[in-house]
Scaffold this motif. Sequence first.
Motif, PDB file in Angstrom:
ATOM      1  N   SER A 164       9.766  -8.975 -15.554  1.00  0.00           N
ATOM      2  CA  SER A 164       8.409  -9.082 -16.094  1.00  0.00           C
ATOM      3  C   SER A 164       8.467  -8.844 -17.595  1.00  0.00           C
ATOM      4  O   SER A 164       9.193  -7.966 -18.071  1.00  0.00           O
ATOM      5  CB  SER A 164       7.469  -8.074 -15.434  1.00  0.00           C
ATOM      6  N   GLY A 178       6.807  -1.955 -10.930  1.00  0.00           N
ATOM      7  CA  GLY A 178       5.814  -3.013 -11.095  1.00  0.00           C
ATOM      8  C   GLY A 178       5.095  -3.255  -9.782  1.00  0.00           C
ATOM      9  O   GLY A 178       4.609  -2.332  -9.135  1.00  0.00           O
ATOM     10  N   ASN A 179       5.031  -4.513  -9.368  1.00  0.00           N
ATOM     11  CA  ASN A 179       4.386  -4.857  -8.107  1.00  0.00           C
ATOM     12  C   ASN A 179       5.344  -4.727  -6.939  1.00  0.00           C
ATOM     13  O   ASN A 179       6.569  -4.813  -7.099  1.00  0.00           O
ATOM     14  CB  ASN A 179       3.850  -6.289  -8.146  1.00  0.00           C
ATOM     15  N   SER A 183       4.183  -0.444   2.259  1.00  0.00           N
ATOM     16  CA  SER A 183       4.596  -1.261   1.124  1.00  0.00           C
ATOM     17  C   SER A 183       6.098  -1.233   0.966  1.00  0.00           C
ATOM     18  O   SER A 183       6.762  -0.232   1.272  1.00  0.00           O
ATOM     19  CB  SER A 183       3.934  -0.761  -0.168  1.00  0.00           C
ATOM     20  N   THR A 189       7.295 -15.727  -2.348  1.00  0.00           N
ATOM     21  CA  THR A 189       7.845 -14.804  -3.323  1.00  0.00           C
ATOM     22  C   THR A 189       9.320 -15.151  -3.464  1.00  0.00           C
ATOM     23  O   THR A 189      10.025 -15.352  -2.475  1.00  0.00           O
ATOM     24  CB  THR A 189       7.635 -13.329  -2.907  1.00  0.00           C
ATOM     25  N   THR A 240       0.705  -9.001  -2.745  1.00  0.00           N
ATOM     26  CA  THR A 240       1.303  -8.069  -3.694  1.00  0.00           C
ATOM     27  C   THR A 240       0.318  -6.957  -4.035  1.00  0.00           C
ATOM     28  O   THR A 240      -0.896  -7.123  -3.965  1.00  0.00           O
ATOM     29  CB  THR A 240       1.728  -8.786  -4.985  1.00  0.00           C
ATOM     30  N   GLY A 241       0.869  -5.810  -4.415  1.00  0.00           N
ATOM     31  CA  GLY A 241       0.075  -4.655  -4.818  1.00  0.00           C
ATOM     32  C   GLY A 241       0.960  -3.719  -5.609  1.00  0.00           C
ATOM     33  O   GLY A 241       2.076  -4.075  -6.002  1.00  0.00           O
ATOM     34  N   THR A 242       0.511  -2.520  -5.837  1.00  0.00           N
ATOM     35  CA  THR A 242       1.277  -1.557  -6.628  1.00  0.00           C
ATOM     36  C   THR A 242       2.588  -1.211  -5.933  1.00  0.00           C
ATOM     37  O   THR A 242       2.603  -0.824  -4.765  1.00  0.00           O
ATOM     38  CB  THR A 242       0.465  -0.271  -6.852  1.00  0.00           C
ATOM     39  N   GLY A 243       3.685  -1.376  -6.663  1.00  0.00           N
ATOM     40  CA  GLY A 243       4.998  -1.070  -6.111  1.00  0.00           C
ATOM     41  C   GLY A 243       5.642   0.100  -6.817  1.00  0.00           C
ATOM     42  O   GLY A 243       5.019   0.769  -7.649  1.00  0.00           O
ATOM     43  N   ASP A 246       9.344  -2.658  -1.920  1.00  0.00           N
ATOM     44  CA  ASP A 246       9.605  -3.143  -3.278  1.00  0.00           C
ATOM     45  C   ASP A 246      11.104  -3.251  -3.491  1.00  0.00           C
ATOM     46  O   ASP A 246      11.886  -2.477  -2.941  1.00  0.00           O
ATOM     47  CB  ASP A 246       8.993  -2.204  -4.308  1.00  0.00           C
ATOM     48  N   GLN A 279       7.271  -9.326  -7.597  1.00  0.00           N
ATOM     49  CA  GLN A 279       6.358  -9.197  -8.736  1.00  0.00           C
ATOM     50  C   GLN A 279       5.137 -10.099  -8.597  1.00  0.00           C
ATOM     51  O   GLN A 279       4.023  -9.710  -8.918  1.00  0.00           O
ATOM     52  CB  GLN A 279       7.089  -9.502 -10.040  1.00  0.00           C
ATOM     53  N   ASN A 280       5.377 -11.319  -8.157  1.00  0.00           N
ATOM     54  CA  ASN A 280       4.296 -12.283  -8.045  1.00  0.00           C
ATOM     55  C   ASN A 280       4.510 -13.144  -6.812  1.00  0.00           C
ATOM     56  O   ASN A 280       5.624 -13.270  -6.303  1.00  0.00           O
ATOM     57  CB  ASN A 280       4.240 -13.184  -9.286  1.00  0.00           C
TER      58      ASN A 280
END
Length: 370
Positions: free
Chosen positions: A139, A226-227, A367, A202, A220-223, A369, A195-196
């Motif tokens: 990112s 980053g995400n 979650s 993904t 995606t959400g808070t990781g 990541d 990330q996106n």
Amino acid sequence: AISNFTPTVFAGGTPAYTAAGLPPGITINSSTGEISGSTDEVGSSTFTITATGTNAAGETRTASKTYEIKISDPDSYPYKVDFTLSGYTGSSTLNQFPVLLKFDSGISGFSYNSFASATAGDLRFFASTGEELPYEIESLDTTGTSRIWVRSGSISGTNTVITAAWGDASKATAPDYVFDGSTWSNGYDAAWHFQNMTGVLTTDSTSNNRHLTAEGGATTGTGQVGNGIVLDGTNDQLEAIGYKGVTGGSARSLETWVKMSGTDQAFMSWGENAQYKKWTWRNQGSGNQRVEMNNGGRESNVAINNNTWRHVAAVFPENATNLDSIKFYVDGVETGYASSSTTMPQTGDYLDVRLGNDHSDRRLNGSMDE
């Protein structure tokens, strides 16, 4: 000076070596074939090594091969920052290991305004030997924190240094290695950052293109970095369509960050739900990691379901003799073990790799990541 290099030659007796096209200051040892030296010539060039020797019949034989050499000069860049990898406390040397570097305006000597390219195409990384290191931009945020994965040369001890250099307008175009998966070329089957998402995809950062398709309502959400990916435990999962995972009894390593509070929920699975042919990595009733293969499983003794980000890994090594050879890690520390299996896996080439679900519909409510 360049890192010394010796070509691999299979020959009887002692061959002699010559080279054509070496940059000024770089030479070849005619007896050993070792290439060494220093040069002021920066850039890429090709050279050809020729080995000459005799076979068992006394006949002269020659063989030639052309190589490419790339000479980089970190001092030619107007801006540089050193990153010291002080967090590695292992006893072995890590070679070509991807490390995550973070950039922001709080770093002394760094400013986004000093890039020669709006997309940081002029950014380069170097090992202390001068080797230019491939990298991937996870990112780029010129108003905040940017995250970049760099494939190290080697990491040993707590003083390994990677130098970031930028600001040369003549090098404003990013090298191919930024985009072609070179950062993850050291044996990685897939690497997903989350990330996106593009539509429901993904992307896989390796050159294998094993992208994940989101199913259900995965998003995606808070990781942790980053995400991350968020799964609801009801109908969400991610699937690498067409990728059947590592099969048979071959070595494999799996790792992720996970944040969860439940039990009996899957991180990753593939194979066939038949004796010894499935591969499921999950947590179990006590919250510990478990790998199972239908009629056999191995468990750690450390719970990870405390609703905080935990880094978990399961490593089934080369030359394993049975599933008990697997090692579990939590936050970088090997765990103890609570159960065992003395059978080798025979993972089948059947279901695609899935994240957040397994053969028994044990879906992850949480979650993941990286």
